[in-house]
Write an enzyme that holds these catalytic residues in place. Structure first.
Site, PDB file in Angstrom:
ATOM      1  N   GLY A 118      -3.221  -4.427   4.074  1.00  0.00           N
ATOM      2  CA  GLY A 118      -2.297  -5.036   3.260  1.00  0.00           C
ATOM      3  C   GLY A 118      -1.326  -6.035   3.858  1.00  0.00           C
ATOM      4  O   GLY A 118      -0.656  -6.815   3.028  1.00  0.00           O
ATOM      5  N   GLY A 149      -7.679  -5.764   1.821  1.00  0.00           N
ATOM      6  CA  GLY A 149      -7.985  -4.811   2.871  1.00  0.00           C
ATOM      7  C   GLY A 149      -7.751  -5.328   4.225  1.00  0.00           C
ATOM      8  O   GLY A 149      -7.832  -4.521   5.067  1.00  0.00           O
ATOM      9  N   TYR A 150      -7.202  -6.341   4.316  1.00  0.00           N
ATOM     10  CA  TYR A 150      -6.769  -6.969   5.555  1.00  0.00           C
ATOM     11  C   TYR A 150      -5.799  -6.299   6.310  1.00  0.00           C
ATOM     12  O   TYR A 150      -4.688  -6.518   5.807  1.00  0.00           O
ATOM     13  CB  TYR A 150      -6.839  -8.569   5.891  1.00  0.00           C
ATOM     14  CG  TYR A 150      -7.978  -9.563   5.534  1.00  0.00           C
ATOM     15  CD1 TYR A 150      -9.324  -8.784   5.697  1.00  0.00           C
ATOM     16  CD2 TYR A 150      -7.921 -10.634   5.336  1.00  0.00           C
ATOM     17  CE1 TYR A 150     -10.435  -9.498   5.416  1.00  0.00           C
ATOM     18  CE2 TYR A 150      -8.917 -11.552   5.266  1.00  0.00           C
ATOM     19  CZ  TYR A 150     -10.350 -10.749   5.084  1.00  0.00           C
ATOM     20  OH  TYR A 150     -11.581 -11.634   4.889  1.00  0.00           O
ATOM     21  N   SER A 151      -5.965  -5.495   7.426  1.00  0.00           N
ATOM     22  CA  SER A 151      -4.726  -4.754   8.054  1.00  0.00           C
ATOM     23  C   SER A 151      -3.719  -4.074   7.079  1.00  0.00           C
ATOM     24  O   SER A 151      -2.488  -4.111   7.110  1.00  0.00           O
ATOM     25  CB  SER A 151      -3.865  -5.790   8.846  1.00  0.00           C
ATOM     26  OG  SER A 151      -4.709  -6.418   9.759  1.00  0.00           O
TER      27      SER A 151
END
Length: 335
Positions: A63, A59-61
């Site tokens: 993908g 979920g960071y940025s």
């Protein structure tokens, strides 16, 4: 660099982990994240220092953190020489079998690899039976897509119950715990950390420098991140009155030993038995500072002095229910 095995596995990691939440397309999660070129510079510098452990999440940025990390590693080192961790939970289906099987494929594709060294559940899922989650994770290990499993911020009883489910069904247990832990937040010392130590689970805490509040004399900084990171404000600013005094003690010891505040904060982590604190650096010099922290040796008296002023805090990290669909950033302060 110093290395240590994760839990009871044979996976050897540097005693510093690069947190890749700072990598990714700006505006998709935070405004201050590093682009692909800047991310590669950070990765290459870390590798040059002997750091082999990198932590990201699906979920960071949106993908792009996984994409930038995967590309940077592929261009600078052979796959078997690094340890890549990613996470699952802040996605449709949370930790259901279907979601886990879907998300691992997306993560592997974005990272450009056919296996993960460490797959971490990002939070506890209140909607999926523990047995379904642990069985699905175990299948990934047996299929060779994942080498080891980890968990992140949750209550001690939840972690214990998941470990029991793995033991009772002969499934793969968790080898690591990525929890919220630093000099300004020590609530996990009550239950979760003792359970981890009892079960030989390695600690790899996030936010070891309390979003910079343990790394500088001033509580806030005049940077884009400090001014716009509402998550960090939500985590720490409500207890500033108490915690700033602890930060001042970090500064005192830093002056005493002629080192930086961040080096004192990291030395405290290792003194507490932490395997690999996660540092989310956005500048090369911060990685250098962290690597030099191994030269700092705190006495028991120093550790007691740093801990003396701590007061109980509200729980920040573990959650009491699944957040609304699409929510990734928890504990945000009001604008």
């Amino acid at each position: 660099m110093i290395y240590e095995k994760l839990g009871k596995t044979e996976i050897s990691v540097s005693k510093l982990c690069i947190g890749c939440m700072s990598f990714g397309k700006a505006g998709t999660m935070f405004d201050w994240t590093l682009d692909a070129e800047q991310s590669e510079q950070m990765v290459k510098h870390a590798l040059d220092l002997g750091i082999n452990f990198f932590d990201t999440a699906n979920g960071y940025s949106e993908g792009t953190s996984e994409m930038y990390l995967g590309k940077a590693l592929k261009q600078n080192i052979s796959r078997e020489k690094v340890v890549i961790a990613s996470k699952v939970y802040f996605n449709p289906g949370r930790l259901s079998k279907e979601a886990i099987n879907t998300e691992i494929e997306g993560t592997l594709k974005r990272l450009g690899t056919d296996y993960l060294d460490l797959y971490i559940i990002h939070r506890f899922d209140y909607q999926t039976p523990i047995e379904e989650t642990m069985a699905a994770l175990d299948e990934l290990v047996k299929a060779g897509k994942v080498r080891a499993l980890g968990a992140s911020a949750m209550y001690g009883y939840q972690f214990y119950n998941m470990q029991l489910a793995a033991r009772d069904n002969n499934w793969t247990p968790f080898s690591t715990m990525e929890n919220h832990y630093n000099l300004l937040y020590r609530e996990d010392e009550r239950e979760l950390i003792p359970i981890c130590k009892q079960m030989d689970v390695s600690l790899m805490p996030y936010s070891p420098l309390a979003a910079g509040r343990l790394a500088r004399p001033a509580w806030a900084a005049n940077t884009l991140r400090s001014q716009t990171d509402r998550v960090a404000k939500g985590k720490y600013d409500h207890t500033k009155e108490f915690d700033y005094r602890i930060a001042n003690r970090v500064k005192e010891l830093a002056d005493k030993y002629a080192v930086t505040m961040s080096q004192i904060a990291l030395a405290w982590q290792w003194g507490k038995g932490v395997t690999s604190p996660i540092i989310g650096a956005t500048k090369l010099k911060y990685i250098d500072e962290a690597a030099d922290a191994f030269n700092v040796k705190l006495t028991n008296q120093d550790i007691s002095y740093l801990e003396e002023l701590y007061v109980p805090h509200k729980i920040i990290g573990a959650i009491d229910e699944n957040p609304a669909e699409g929510v990734i950033l928890l504990d945000k302060a009001e604008k």
